[in-house]
Scaffold this motif. Structure first.
Motif, PDB file in Angstrom:
ATOM      1  N   PHE A 107      -7.845  78.355 -42.430  1.00 20.99           N
ATOM      2  CA  PHE A 107      -7.259  79.666 -42.698  1.00 20.99           C
ATOM      3  C   PHE A 107      -8.319  80.668 -43.113  1.00 20.99           C
ATOM      4  CE2 PHE A 107      -7.117  77.123 -46.537  1.00 20.99           C
ATOM      5  CZ  PHE A 107      -7.692  77.950 -47.480  1.00 20.99           C
ATOM      6  N   TYR A 108      -7.918  81.916 -42.992  1.00 24.74           N
ATOM      7  CA  TYR A 108      -8.681  83.039 -43.541  1.00 24.74           C
ATOM      8  C   TYR A 108      -7.911  83.509 -44.768  1.00 24.74           C
ATOM      9  CZ  TYR A 108     -11.007  83.171 -39.006  1.00 24.74           C
ATOM     10  OH  TYR A 108     -11.725  82.839 -37.880  1.00 24.74           O
ATOM     11  N   GLY A 109      -8.620  84.082 -45.737  1.00 23.24           N
ATOM     12  CA  GLY A 109      -7.957  84.635 -46.910  1.00 23.24           C
ATOM     13  C   GLY A 109      -7.921  83.673 -48.081  1.00 23.24           C
ATOM     14  N   ASN A 110      -6.883  83.824 -48.905  1.00 21.33           N
ATOM     15  CA  ASN A 110      -6.731  83.132 -50.183  1.00 21.33           C
ATOM     16  C   ASN A 110      -7.953  83.407 -51.059  1.00 21.33           C
ATOM     17  OD1 ASN A 110      -5.570  81.701 -52.237  1.00 21.33           O
ATOM     18  ND2 ASN A 110      -5.132  79.893 -51.014  1.00 21.33           N
ATOM     19  N   GLU A 111      -8.342  84.666 -51.052  1.00 25.51           N
ATOM     20  CA  GLU A 111      -9.529  85.098 -51.791  1.00 25.51           C
ATOM     21  C   GLU A 111      -9.399  84.868 -53.294  1.00 25.51           C
ATOM     22  OE1 GLU A 111     -12.345  86.202 -50.094  1.00 25.51           O
ATOM     23  OE2 GLU A 111     -11.104  85.501 -48.423  1.00 25.51           O
ATOM     24  N   THR A 112      -8.226  85.131 -53.854  1.00 24.36           N
ATOM     25  CA  THR A 112      -8.065  84.920 -55.298  1.00 24.36           C
ATOM     26  C   THR A 112      -8.037  83.436 -55.622  1.00 24.36           C
ATOM     27  OG1 THR A 112      -5.640  85.088 -55.159  1.00 24.36           O
ATOM     28  CG2 THR A 112      -6.861  87.113 -55.636  1.00 24.36           C
ATOM     29  N   GLY A 113      -7.439  82.630 -54.759  1.00 17.42           N
ATOM     30  CA  GLY A 113      -7.432  81.186 -54.962  1.00 17.42           C
ATOM     31  C   GLY A 113      -8.834  80.618 -54.975  1.00 17.42           C
ATOM     32  N   LYS A 114      -9.669  81.104 -54.077  1.00 19.15           N
ATOM     33  CA  LYS A 114     -11.056  80.624 -53.994  1.00 19.15           C
ATOM     34  C   LYS A 114     -11.837  80.956 -55.260  1.00 19.15           C
ATOM     35  CE  LYS A 114     -11.210  81.243 -48.996  1.00 19.15           C
ATOM     36  NZ  LYS A 114     -11.708  82.144 -47.950  1.00 19.15           N
ATOM     37  N   VAL A 115     -11.485  82.054 -55.915  1.00 11.29           N
ATOM     38  CA  VAL A 115     -12.157  82.446 -57.152  1.00 11.29           C
ATOM     39  C   VAL A 115     -11.596  81.679 -58.347  1.00 11.29           C
ATOM     40  CG1 VAL A 115     -12.446  84.373 -58.779  1.00 11.29           C
ATOM     41  CG2 VAL A 115     -12.847  84.726 -56.345  1.00 11.29           C
ATOM     42  N   MET A 116     -10.272  81.509 -58.358  1.00 13.92           N
ATOM     43  CA  MET A 116      -9.633  80.879 -59.507  1.00 13.92           C
ATOM     44  C   MET A 116      -9.784  79.360 -59.530  1.00 13.92           C
ATOM     45  SD  MET A 116      -6.239  83.280 -59.646  1.00 13.92           S
ATOM     46  CE  MET A 116      -5.423  82.308 -60.885  1.00 13.92           C
ATOM     47  N   PHE A 121     -11.175  74.336 -52.219  1.00 17.70           N
ATOM     48  CA  PHE A 121     -11.432  74.901 -50.899  1.00 17.70           C
ATOM     49  C   PHE A 121     -12.776  74.463 -50.340  1.00 17.70           C
ATOM     50  CE2 PHE A 121      -8.742  77.660 -53.391  1.00 17.70           C
ATOM     51  CZ  PHE A 121      -7.662  77.842 -52.549  1.00 17.70           C
ATOM     52  N   ILE A 122     -12.795  74.282 -49.019  1.00 19.63           N
ATOM     53  CA  ILE A 122     -14.025  73.955 -48.315  1.00 19.63           C
ATOM     54  C   ILE A 122     -14.281  75.047 -47.293  1.00 19.63           C
ATOM     55  CG2 ILE A 122     -15.144  72.318 -46.746  1.00 19.63           C
ATOM     56  CD1 ILE A 122     -13.364  70.135 -48.055  1.00 19.63           C
ATOM     57  N   ASP A 123     -15.451  75.670 -47.368  1.00 16.71           N
ATOM     58  CA  ASP A 123     -15.835  76.694 -46.407  1.00 16.71           C
ATOM     59  C   ASP A 123     -16.219  75.996 -45.105  1.00 16.71           C
ATOM     60  OD1 ASP A 123     -17.054  78.686 -44.900  1.00 16.71           O
ATOM     61  OD2 ASP A 123     -18.203  79.493 -46.586  1.00 16.71           O
ATOM     62  N   VAL A 124     -15.552  76.360 -44.003  1.00 16.19           N
ATOM     63  CA  VAL A 124     -15.860  75.738 -42.717  1.00 16.19           C
ATOM     64  C   VAL A 124     -16.614  76.698 -41.791  1.00 16.19           C
ATOM     65  CG1 VAL A 124     -13.988  74.058 -42.834  1.00 16.19           C
ATOM     66  CG2 VAL A 124     -13.580  76.270 -41.738  1.00 16.19           C
ATOM     67  N   GLY A 125     -17.045  77.837 -42.327  1.00 17.23           N
ATOM     68  CA  GLY A 125     -17.845  78.783 -41.560  1.00 17.23           C
ATOM     69  C   GLY A 125     -17.015  79.874 -40.900  1.00 17.23           C
ATOM     70  N   GLY A 126     -17.670  80.959 -40.596  1.00 15.44           N
ATOM     71  CA  GLY A 126     -17.011  82.063 -39.918  1.00 15.44           C
ATOM     72  C   GLY A 126     -15.917  82.730 -40.734  1.00 15.44           C
TER      73      GLY A 126
END
Length: 134
Positions: A107-116, A121-126
């Protein structure tokens, strides 16, 4: 939104919210054309009832005149007037975050989840991510 369980500071979460709002905007045109396959867009927004506020996800089906509309994805715990699956409206200005999920589960997004809770989360690139294991 419960920052007491988060290691992120309030300013970091608000910056992630602002980033999410900017990243969300191009999905309006994509929604108008129709998402391919099983891809879908969710937005996170606050819902209030009396003194209670609950942050929940909505699957966006329409987005017109600054209002996103679709079924509530969560089972509310505090807001008795809502039930999962109920069609609700969210003002674009109230959107706190978004997730655009692809068929492969990334997925793209969940920006606040990634910070909190970055360990989830695992960054898969792009710009895409996926949830870490169970």
């Amino acid at each position: 939104l419960n920052l007491t369980r988060s290691r992120a500071g309030h300013a970091e979460v608000l910056a992630a919210r602002d980033r999410a709002r900017k990243l969300l905007k191009p999905y309006q045109a994509k929604l108008a054309k129709g998402f391919p396959g099983l891809e879908h867009l969710l937005v996170k927004a606050p819902f209030d009832e009396g003194e209670n506020r609950e942050w929940m996800w909505v699957e966006v089906q329409t987005w017109k005149n600054g209002v996103l509309k679709g079924p509530l994805v969560n089972d509310p715990e505090l807001i008795e007037k809502l039930v999962s699956g109920q069609i609700v409206e969210v003002k674009e200005t109230d959107v706190f975050d978004f997730i655009y999920e692809l068929e492969d589960g990334t997925f793209y997004g969940n920006e606040t989840g990634k910070v909190m809770d970055p360990k989830r989360f695992i960054d898969v690139g792009g710009g895409k991510a996926r949830l870490a294991g169970p």
